[in-house]
Design an enzyme around this catalytic site. Sequence first.
Site, short mmCIF file in Angstrom:
data_model
loop_
_atom_site.label_atom_id
_atom_site.label_comp_id
_atom_site.label_asym_id
_atom_site.label_seq_id
_atom_site.Cartn_x
_atom_site.Cartn_y
_atom_site.Cartn_z
CE LYS A 1 -39.20 7.29 -17.09
NZ LYS A 1 -38.84 6.13 -16.25
CG ASP B 1 -42.06 2.60 -18.93
OD1 ASP B 1 -42.25 1.91 -19.97
OD2 ASP B 1 -42.80 2.49 -17.93
#
Length: 211
Positions: free
Chosen positions: A120, A138
């Site tokens: 991420k 996220d």
Amino acid sequence: MNKDKRHQILVRLRDYNPHPTTELNFTSPFELLIAVLLSAQATDVSVNKAMAELYPVANTPAAILVLGVDGVKEYIKTIGLFNSKAENVIKTCCILVEQHGGEVPESREALEALPGVGRKTANVVLNTAFGWPTIAVDTHIFRVCNRTRFAPCKNVEQMEEKLLKVVPKEFKIDFHHWFVLHGRYICIARKPRCGSCLIEDLCEFPEKTKV
């Protein structure tokens, strides 16, 4: 959700916010990398506040190494998990200096090899600092995509793969920021503000609220 509805959602979000970006403050890829690394389980506001104190003193890998772990901790002690994060910041700066000439590498593999940097974080840096059409998933994006049925999936890995397939090229660069901001301020976790949502009529969430 069908292709046409997805496209309408993306057009509306683009029209409302043509040039979205992260709410983390940064002036270089390195500042962004450190801010994203520190933002795990912390708010952007808390990270920005700490970085406003740290970056005028040290905003390069070499300068942060001079501070050392204890020095970094003094600046980030208001951020959650600051002890382990300070360790990762120093280890990351060591690698950047020793292996990358003090620069942030424009490479997913190299980024993910840095301590505390997962997929991420790498996606955010590649997208926001270098303009790659990556999509970092996220908690906000995972929630919004499942709730609206834009791209329902059981885990973030599946969702990233699906989004890269269903989001048209023209929207990929900004998709992450649109959906993060939407999840942060409108499609919030406990009680979504459906009454203030510009895509409410396109959303397939069955339990809409009036807030």
